[in-house]
Each structure stands twice: as structure tokens, then as C-alpha cells.
Design a protein around this motif. Structure first.
Motif, PDB file in Angstrom:
ATOM      1  N   LYS A  57      41.518  49.804  27.381  1.00  0.00           N
ATOM      2  CA  LYS A  57      40.407  49.535  28.293  1.00  0.00           C
ATOM      3  C   LYS A  57      39.816  48.146  28.072  1.00  0.00           C
ATOM      4  CE  LYS A  57      36.670  51.531  25.488  1.00  0.00           C
ATOM      5  NZ  LYS A  57      35.562  52.528  25.447  1.00  0.00           N
ATOM      6  N   ASP A  58      40.023  47.590  26.864  1.00  0.00           N
ATOM      7  CA  ASP A  58      39.490  46.257  26.562  1.00  0.00           C
ATOM      8  C   ASP A  58      40.262  45.147  27.277  1.00  0.00           C
ATOM      9  OD1 ASP A  58      37.669  47.471  24.847  1.00  0.00           O
ATOM     10  OD2 ASP A  58      38.990  47.253  23.102  1.00  0.00           O
ATOM     11  N   VAL A  59      41.497  45.424  27.673  1.00  0.00           N
ATOM     12  CA  VAL A  59      42.323  44.399  28.341  1.00  0.00           C
ATOM     13  C   VAL A  59      42.633  44.753  29.792  1.00  0.00           C
ATOM     14  CG1 VAL A  59      43.381  43.728  26.150  1.00  0.00           C
ATOM     15  CG2 VAL A  59      44.513  45.420  27.598  1.00  0.00           C
ATOM     16  N   GLU A  60      42.193  45.912  30.219  1.00  0.00           N
ATOM     17  CA  GLU A  60      42.566  46.405  31.548  1.00  0.00           C
ATOM     18  C   GLU A  60      42.116  45.463  32.660  1.00  0.00           C
ATOM     19  OE1 GLU A  60      42.989  50.859  33.461  1.00  0.00           O
ATOM     20  OE2 GLU A  60      41.389  50.447  32.016  1.00  0.00           O
ATOM     21  N   THR A  61      40.912  44.910  32.551  1.00  0.00           N
ATOM     22  CA  THR A  61      40.414  43.991  33.580  1.00  0.00           C
ATOM     23  C   THR A  61      41.258  42.719  33.623  1.00  0.00           C
ATOM     24  OG1 THR A  61      38.160  44.832  33.339  1.00  0.00           O
ATOM     25  CG2 THR A  61      38.419  42.672  34.367  1.00  0.00           C
ATOM     26  N   THR A  62      41.619  42.197  32.455  1.00  0.00           N
ATOM     27  CA  THR A  62      42.457  40.997  32.382  1.00  0.00           C
ATOM     28  C   THR A  62      43.826  41.253  33.000  1.00  0.00           C
ATOM     29  OG1 THR A  62      41.335  40.222  30.389  1.00  0.00           O
ATOM     30  CG2 THR A  62      43.532  39.351  30.802  1.00  0.00           C
ATOM     31  N   VAL A  63      44.409  42.404  32.692  1.00  0.00           N
ATOM     32  CA  VAL A  63      45.722  42.756  33.237  1.00  0.00           C
ATOM     33  C   VAL A  63      45.657  42.877  34.752  1.00  0.00           C
ATOM     34  CG1 VAL A  63      47.488  44.549  33.324  1.00  0.00           C
ATOM     35  CG2 VAL A  63      46.523  43.870  31.123  1.00  0.00           C
ATOM     36  N   GLN A  64      44.610  43.510  35.255  1.00  0.00           N
ATOM     37  CA  GLN A  64      44.490  43.697  36.703  1.00  0.00           C
ATOM     38  C   GLN A  64      44.309  42.355  37.401  1.00  0.00           C
ATOM     39  OE1 GLN A  64      45.001  46.732  38.232  1.00  0.00           O
ATOM     40  NE2 GLN A  64      45.154  45.339  39.987  1.00  0.00           N
ATOM     41  N   ARG A  65      43.557  41.463  36.782  1.00  0.00           N
ATOM     42  CA  ARG A  65      43.363  40.125  37.354  1.00  0.00           C
ATOM     43  C   ARG A  65      44.699  39.400  37.457  1.00  0.00           C
ATOM     44  NH1 ARG A  65      41.816  35.180  34.579  1.00  0.00           N
ATOM     45  NH2 ARG A  65      41.023  33.651  36.062  1.00  0.00           N
ATOM     46  N   ALA A  66      45.525  39.510  36.433  1.00  0.00           N
ATOM     47  CA  ALA A  66      46.833  38.868  36.443  1.00  0.00           C
ATOM     48  C   ALA A  66      47.736  39.492  37.508  1.00  0.00           C
ATOM     49  CB  ALA A  66      47.485  38.977  35.067  1.00  0.00           C
ATOM     50  N   LYS A  67      47.691  40.828  37.630  1.00  0.00           N
ATOM     51  CA  LYS A  67      48.500  41.501  38.652  1.00  0.00           C
ATOM     52  C   LYS A  67      48.070  41.078  40.059  1.00  0.00           C
ATOM     53  CE  LYS A  67      49.915  45.752  36.256  1.00  0.00           C
ATOM     54  NZ  LYS A  67      49.814  47.229  36.264  1.00  0.00           N
ATOM     55  N   ASN A  68      46.767  40.985  40.267  1.00  0.00           N
ATOM     56  CA  ASN A  68      46.260  40.593  41.589  1.00  0.00           C
ATOM     57  C   ASN A  68      46.716  39.189  41.963  1.00  0.00           C
ATOM     58  OD1 ASN A  68      44.976  43.068  41.768  1.00  0.00           O
ATOM     59  ND2 ASN A  68      42.962  42.277  41.200  1.00  0.00           N
ATOM     60  N   SER A  69      46.842  38.321  40.962  1.00  0.00           N
ATOM     61  CA  SER A  69      47.234  36.942  41.245  1.00  0.00           C
ATOM     62  C   SER A  69      48.663  36.852  41.769  1.00  0.00           C
ATOM     63  CB  SER A  69      47.086  36.083  39.980  1.00  0.00           C
ATOM     64  OG  SER A  69      48.095  36.395  39.024  1.00  0.00           O
ATOM     65  N   GLN A  70      49.483  37.869  41.486  1.00  0.00           N
ATOM     66  CA  GLN A  70      50.858  37.872  41.978  1.00  0.00           C
ATOM     67  C   GLN A  70      50.920  37.971  43.503  1.00  0.00           C
ATOM     68  OE1 GLN A  70      52.215  41.150  39.226  1.00  0.00           O
ATOM     69  NE2 GLN A  70      54.005  39.814  39.050  1.00  0.00           N
ATOM     70  N   GLU A  71      49.856  38.502  44.093  1.00  0.00           N
ATOM     71  CA  GLU A  71      49.827  38.711  45.535  1.00  0.00           C
ATOM     72  C   GLU A  71      49.430  37.454  46.303  1.00  0.00           C
ATOM     73  OE1 GLU A  71      47.205  41.985  46.124  1.00  0.00           O
ATOM     74  OE2 GLU A  71      48.373  43.350  44.854  1.00  0.00           O
ATOM     75  N   ASN A  72      48.967  36.422  45.583  1.00  0.00           N
ATOM     76  CA  ASN A  72      48.561  35.172  46.221  1.00  0.00           C
ATOM     77  C   ASN A  72      49.714  34.176  46.170  1.00  0.00           C
ATOM     78  OD1 ASN A  72      47.393  32.776  47.073  1.00  0.00           O
ATOM     79  ND2 ASN A  72      45.469  33.115  45.974  1.00  0.00           N
ATOM     80  N   ASN A 104      49.894  31.325  47.408  1.00  0.00           N
ATOM     81  CA  ASN A 104      49.475  29.921  47.423  1.00  0.00           C
ATOM     82  C   ASN A 104      49.136  29.389  46.030  1.00  0.00           C
ATOM     83  OD1 ASN A 104      49.674  29.756  50.271  1.00  0.00           O
ATOM     84  ND2 ASN A 104      47.664  30.743  50.475  1.00  0.00           N
ATOM     85  N   LYS A 105      49.068  30.292  45.064  1.00  0.00           N
ATOM     86  CA  LYS A 105      48.716  29.872  43.710  1.00  0.00           C
ATOM     87  C   LYS A 105      49.677  30.496  42.706  1.00  0.00           C
ATOM     88  CE  LYS A 105      43.749  29.228  44.510  1.00  0.00           C
ATOM     89  NZ  LYS A 105      42.370  29.603  44.069  1.00  0.00           N
ATOM     90  N   ALA A 106      49.805  29.845  41.566  1.00  0.00           N
ATOM     91  CA  ALA A 106      50.675  30.372  40.516  1.00  0.00           C
ATOM     92  C   ALA A 106      50.085  31.652  39.935  1.00  0.00           C
ATOM     93  CB  ALA A 106      50.850  29.326  39.415  1.00  0.00           C
ATOM     94  N   THR A 107      50.954  32.526  39.490  1.00  0.00           N
ATOM     95  CA  THR A 107      50.504  33.772  38.865  1.00  0.00           C
ATOM     96  C   THR A 107      49.737  33.467  37.585  1.00  0.00           C
ATOM     97  OG1 THR A 107      52.395  35.003  39.742  1.00  0.00           O
ATOM     98  CG2 THR A 107      51.274  35.941  37.835  1.00  0.00           C
TER      99      THR A 107
END
Length: 228
Positions: free
Chosen positions: A78-93, A95-98
Motif C-alpha cells: 500500500k506504501d507504493v501503490e499510488t506510485t505504481v498506479q501513476r506509472a501505469k497511467n503514464s503508459q496511456e499518454n 505524447n509523453k514518455a512512460t
């Protein structure tokens, strides 16, 4: 300047190469901690953190970070879950690098001097890739934390000056000791490699020659992993 080597200044790219060689030659590459690259290894990391021992700690670093920025210590998924989700979300953009992070098992009992964590900044000149040819400069810089080390626990996970050796982090500490020339080289928060190896020999009985030999082997194996 070898342009291709700039690619490996990103922690994720370096980890990819080292992970591949660690699988093939685990004994030779045991110097490289187990590493997960986020977001790609998120499922494997979750399994590892779910099954880990109660006192296990993980360190999370942005792939292109510097000066200790963005580094966190974690003990639960749970301490890293937000960071992991942020990284996963970036894959959908598109126009920007993951956004990438590397996660490693934190070394609970590191080598200490005077009760402090430290690291080494050493310098290698690579003059040829094929054939591989490199030269190690036998001097460098040791950077010391400014808060005495203690085994990670919930109360000290955010104590950056205990866990991170970055100069940008520790120079703000009231306990930071500037080194002024050779006279201040023995006790400062920055010390020469020669001085630090000598102190290691005095504290642990490890000769400087033996340490330099291990450093050279580590560098050679790392360059081997990076070679195309």
C-alpha cells in the motif's frame, strides 16, 4: 563521448541489463540487488511485497532522478501503490514518455563507518566498446550520511539523512561536516576514496588492495552487461 552509454544513465535501462545477466550468472552478478522496474514488473513486485518478511524494506527510485529527489522507502504494498498506479497511467499518454521507477530490496545491514552509511563516487573512462577497454581512476569521493544508521522501521523510514547519502540531502543537516583540504579529509561528510578505504581497513581488516580488486571486478562485470 559514447552516446549510447547515456542510455544507461537511466536506472531502469541499467536494471534491465543487470537483471538479464543476473539470471544467467547469479554468482557473478550477486552485487546487483533484486530489482523490479515499474510499471512493467508491478505484478511481480506486489507478490514479493505481499510475501516478504515483516521487517523487509524496499527502496523506490525514479529512473531519471538525481539529488535524492523522489526516493522513498516502503515496507508494504500500500506504501507504493499510488506510485505504481501513476506509472501505469503514464503508459496511456502517447505524447509523453512512460514514468518509470526501479524498486530494490533495501540492504538492511550495510557497511558502516563511525555508525554512518556512505557510498562511493568512482570514475571510469571507457575508450572502446568493441573491444571493451576501460580505465579506472584509483581515487574518488565517499559521501556520508549525517544521521547515525538504524535498521529501518516505521519511525525512521522518512529520515532521508540516515538512509540516503546524496550530498544535496545531507548538506542541509546541522551535522554536516565540510571537508577543507587534506586536513579535513578524515572526518568530513565528504572524504577521498583513499582515506575511506584506509578507514575500512582499520575498522574491518579489509585491505585497500582487496577492495580495489573487488571494485574493478564489479566495474568489469557491469560494463560486460552493458556491452551490445
Amino acid at each position: 563521448r559514447l552516446e549510447a552509454f547515456l542510455h544507461f544513465c537511466k536506472k531502469a535501462r541499467l536494471a534491465e541489463s543487470l537483471n538479464a545477466w543476473t539470471e544467467m550468472c547469479p554468482d557473478t552478478f550477486r552485487f546487483s540487488p533484486q530489482t523490479w522496474i515499474i510499471p512493467y514488473d508491478a505484478d511481480e513486485l506486489k507478490k514479493a511485497m505481499t510475501k516478504c518478511k515483516k521487517d523487509d524494506t524496499f527502496i523506490v527510485k525514479p529512473t531519471a532522478g538525481a539529488q535524492g529527489k523522489g526516493i522513498t522507502l516502503a515496507r508494504k504494498w500500500k506504501d507504493v501503490e499510488t506510485t505504481v498506479q501513476r506509472a501505469k497511467n503514464s503508459q496511456e499518454n502517447n505524447n509523453k514518455a512512460t514514468i518509470e521507477y526501479v524498486v530494490q530490496r533495501y540492504i538492511t545491514y550495510p557497511l558502516l563507518l563511525e555508525g554512518l552509511k556512505f557510498d562511493m563516487r568512482l570514475y571510469v573512462v571507457v575508450t572502446s566498446v568493441v573491444p571493451m577497454r576501460a580505465y579506472l581512476f584509483k581515487e574518488g569521493l565517499a559521501r556520508f550520511c549525517t544521521v547515525p544508521y538504524a535498521v529501518p522501521c516505521d519511525e525512521n523510514l522518512r529520515e532521508a539523512k540516515m538512509h540516503l547519502t546524496n550530498f544535496a540531502v545531507n548538506k542541509k543537516s546541522k551535522d554536516f561536516q565540510p571537508s577543507e583540504g587534506a586536513a579535513g579529509n578524515e572526518q568530513g561528510s565528504k572524504r577521498s576514496t583513499t582515506c575511506t578505504f584506509r578507514q575500512m581497513q582499520q575498522a574491518y581488516g579489509i585491505s585497500s588492495e582487496e577492495t580495489w580488486g573487488k571494485v574493478a571486478a564489479l566495474i568489469a562485470n557491469t560494463l560486460m552487461a552493458l556491452r551490445p
